[in-house]
Scaffold this motif. Structure first.
Motif, PDB file in Angstrom:
ATOM      1  N   ALA A 159       0.852  -1.187   0.000  1.00 25.08           N
ATOM      2  CA  ALA A 159       0.000   0.000   0.000  1.00 25.08           C
ATOM      3  C   ALA A 159       0.890   1.240   0.000  1.00 25.08           C
ATOM      4  O   ALA A 159       1.927   1.270   0.665  1.00 25.08           O
ATOM      5  N   SER A 160       0.474   2.259  -0.752  1.00 24.39           N
ATOM      6  CA  SER A 160       1.277   3.469  -0.907  1.00 24.39           C
ATOM      7  C   SER A 160       0.529   4.697  -0.396  1.00 24.39           C
ATOM      8  O   SER A 160      -0.708   4.751  -0.435  1.00 24.39           O
ATOM      9  N   ALA A 161       1.276   5.687   0.052  1.00 26.44           N
ATOM     10  CA  ALA A 161       0.687   6.949   0.503  1.00 26.44           C
ATOM     11  C   ALA A 161       1.683   8.081   0.284  1.00 26.44           C
ATOM     12  O   ALA A 161       2.893   7.883   0.376  1.00 26.44           O
ATOM     13  N   THR A 162       1.156   9.262   0.004  1.00 29.39           N
ATOM     14  CA  THR A 162       1.987  10.463  -0.094  1.00 29.39           C
ATOM     15  C   THR A 162       1.763  11.320   1.141  1.00 29.39           C
ATOM     16  O   THR A 162       0.705  11.245   1.783  1.00 29.39           O
ATOM     17  N   TYR A 163       2.750  12.135   1.465  1.00 26.62           N
ATOM     18  CA  TYR A 163       2.620  12.998   2.636  1.00 26.62           C
ATOM     19  C   TYR A 163       3.274  14.347   2.364  1.00 26.62           C
ATOM     20  O   TYR A 163       4.243  14.472   1.608  1.00 26.62           O
ATOM     21  N   VAL A 164       2.702  15.378   2.978  1.00 29.91           N
ATOM     22  CA  VAL A 164       3.263  16.729   2.952  1.00 29.91           C
ATOM     23  C   VAL A 164       3.211  17.246   4.377  1.00 29.91           C
ATOM     24  O   VAL A 164       2.127  17.412   4.946  1.00 29.91           O
ATOM     25  N   ARG A 165       4.360  17.445   4.977  1.00 30.26           N
ATOM     26  CA  ARG A 165       4.437  17.941   6.359  1.00 30.26           C
ATOM     27  C   ARG A 165       5.434  19.104   6.361  1.00 30.26           C
ATOM     28  O   ARG A 165       6.633  18.906   6.200  1.00 30.26           O
ATOM     29  N   LEU A 166       4.916  20.333   6.538  1.00 26.84           N
ATOM     30  CA  LEU A 166       5.750  21.521   6.407  1.00 26.84           C
ATOM     31  C   LEU A 166       5.586  22.459   7.596  1.00 26.84           C
ATOM     32  O   LEU A 166       4.535  22.488   8.250  1.00 26.84           O
ATOM     33  N   ASN A 167       6.643  23.218   7.858  1.00 27.70           N
ATOM     34  CA  ASN A 167       6.632  24.287   8.846  1.00 27.70           C
ATOM     35  C   ASN A 167       6.740  25.624   8.133  1.00 27.70           C
ATOM     36  O   ASN A 167       7.387  25.727   7.081  1.00 27.70           O
ATOM     37  N   ALA A 168       6.129  26.652   8.704  1.00 27.24           N
ATOM     38  CA  ALA A 168       6.269  28.016   8.194  1.00 27.24           C
ATOM     39  C   ALA A 168       6.693  28.917   9.348  1.00 27.24           C
ATOM     40  O   ALA A 168       6.026  28.954  10.387  1.00 27.24           O
ATOM     41  N   VAL A 200       4.253  27.915  12.582  1.00 28.64           N
ATOM     42  CA  VAL A 200       3.066  27.074  12.457  1.00 28.64           C
ATOM     43  C   VAL A 200       3.440  25.844  11.634  1.00 28.64           C
ATOM     44  O   VAL A 200       4.395  25.865  10.854  1.00 28.64           O
ATOM     45  N   SER A 201       2.688  24.779  11.822  1.00 28.38           N
ATOM     46  CA  SER A 201       2.933  23.532  11.102  1.00 28.38           C
ATOM     47  C   SER A 201       1.619  23.014  10.521  1.00 28.38           C
ATOM     48  O   SER A 201       0.543  23.260  11.071  1.00 28.38           O
ATOM     49  N   SER A 202       1.728  22.293   9.420  1.00 29.82           N
ATOM     50  CA  SER A 202       0.549  21.693   8.812  1.00 29.82           C
ATOM     51  C   SER A 202       0.970  20.425   8.086  1.00 29.82           C
ATOM     52  O   SER A 202       2.142  20.265   7.720  1.00 29.82           O
ATOM     53  N   GLU A 203       0.018  19.527   7.881  1.00 32.09           N
ATOM     54  CA  GLU A 203       0.351  18.249   7.266  1.00 32.09           C
ATOM     55  C   GLU A 203      -0.829  17.717   6.463  1.00 32.09           C
ATOM     56  O   GLU A 203      -1.981  18.109   6.687  1.00 32.09           O
ATOM     57  N   SER A 204      -0.519  16.857   5.516  1.00 29.64           N
ATOM     58  CA  SER A 204      -1.533  16.182   4.707  1.00 29.64           C
ATOM     59  C   SER A 204      -1.022  14.802   4.347  1.00 29.64           C
ATOM     60  O   SER A 204       0.115  14.660   3.899  1.00 29.64           O
ATOM     61  N   PHE A 205      -1.841  13.786   4.564  1.00 30.46           N
ATOM     62  CA  PHE A 205      -1.494  12.415   4.200  1.00 30.46           C
ATOM     63  C   PHE A 205      -2.580  11.873   3.273  1.00 30.46           C
ATOM     64  O   PHE A 205      -3.758  12.085   3.512  1.00 30.46           O
ATOM     65  N   GLN A 206      -2.158  11.191   2.218  1.00 27.94           N
ATOM     66  CA  GLN A 206      -3.110  10.687   1.239  1.00 27.94           C
ATOM     67  C   GLN A 206      -2.795   9.240   0.882  1.00 27.94           C
ATOM     68  O   GLN A 206      -1.758   8.951   0.301  1.00 27.94           O
ATOM     69  N   ARG A 207      -3.694   8.347   1.248  1.00 27.49           N
ATOM     70  CA  ARG A 207      -3.562   6.947   0.836  1.00 27.49           C
ATOM     71  C   ARG A 207      -3.878   6.843  -0.655  1.00 27.49           C
ATOM     72  O   ARG A 207      -4.920   7.321  -1.107  1.00 27.49           O
ATOM     73  N   LEU A 208      -3.006   6.260  -1.434  1.00 27.01           N
ATOM     74  CA  LEU A 208      -3.190   6.155  -2.875  1.00 27.01           C
ATOM     75  C   LEU A 208      -4.026   4.922  -3.219  1.00 27.01           C
ATOM     76  O   LEU A 208      -3.877   3.873  -2.583  1.00 27.01           O
ATOM     77  N   PRO A 209      -4.872   5.025  -4.247  1.00 26.40           N
ATOM     78  CA  PRO A 209      -5.695   3.868  -4.637  1.00 26.40           C
ATOM     79  C   PRO A 209      -4.941   2.891  -5.537  1.00 26.40           C
ATOM     80  O   PRO A 209      -5.558   2.013  -6.133  1.00 26.40           O
TER      81      PRO A 209
END
Length: 240
Positions: free
Chosen positions: A148-157, A171-180
């Motif tokens: 199973a694969s997933a992409t992630y974006v975890r960044l600080n500003a 501040v920090s923010s993140e996004s995780f996406q499980r790929l189909p």
């Protein structure tokens, strides 16, 4: 302002930022109508991680393609969002690892600096070590089960304001996406047939994370929709 104090503040930003609680109203009042100079400290290559059943099966590599330009995408979309909100903004393109004096590259009376860098933390999709940082793709395999694969974006500003050099807003923010679909070959190699699809997913994630970051800092005054951000393109100037 005291230039030495400003440079010291920039040098110690990582140490100081963790102690600051961000109040977007306060940040907005401090920034006023100043322009924002965007500095992105994120690699252009996409890190790939193949996480096996045991640590001995773990492998990593980077995927490099002229079509990805991750750092440029972050610069462009951040500048575009700030301009959409009515604020003047530009990207400052620095060579990786270059030692610079920001006080000589910005107008301290009219500009603030927004530094975008990789964040660090746990995997929110598979909930397994190792931790992830910045932007990337990881694929997990289990003995006898499909990968199973997933992409992630975890960044600080981090926002640096020469008028208030004693304060560093983080501040920090993140996004995780499980790929189909399964994205990696055997080992950390991105399958050519999914290159474009993965790139598009990552770009949508970056758009949402960047809107969230500048919104938390009080620099984006408008509706924030991380699922489907709409931002015009921006000319960020010549590439370095």
């Amino acid at each position: 302002m005291n230039r030495r104090l400003w440079i010291l503040c920039v040098a110690l930003v990582t140490l100081l930022a963790g102690c600051v609680t961000v109040d977007p109203v306060r940040v907005r009042s401090q920034v006023g109508d100043k322009a924002v100079v965007v500095v992105v400290n994120v690699p252009n290559e996409l890190p790939l991680s193949w996480v096996g059943t045991t640590p001995l099966n773990n492998e990593s590599a980077v995927h490099s393609s002229p079509d990805w330009t991750i750092r440029h995408w972050i610069e462009e979309r951040t500048v575009a969002a700030l301009r959409q909100s009515g604020r003047s903004a530009r990207a400052l393109v620095l060579l990786p690892g270059a030692q610079v004096n920001l006080a000589q590259l910005i107008d301290a009376s009219k500009e603030v600096v927004l530094v975008i860098s990789p964040g660090y933390g746990p995997d929110q999709v598979f909930n397994r070590p190792p931790f992830v940082s910045g932007i990337g793709l990881r694929q997990h395999t289990w003995l006898g089960l499909d990968a199973a694969s997933a992409t992630y974006v975890r960044l600080n500003a981090r926002l640096l304001n020469p008028s208030h050099p004693e304060e560093v807003h983080l501040v920090s923010s993140e996004s995780f996406q499980r790929l189909p679909f399964v994205a990696l070959e055997k080992g950390p190699v991105l399958m050519p047939r999914v290159d474009g699809a993965v790139r598009d997913v990552v770009r949508v994630q970056i758009d949402g994370v960047m809107l969230d970051l500048i919104g938390r800092l009080g620099l984006f005054e408008g509706p924030i929709d991380g699922r489907s951000p709409k931002m015009p393109s921006a000319d960020t100037g010549p590439r370095g």
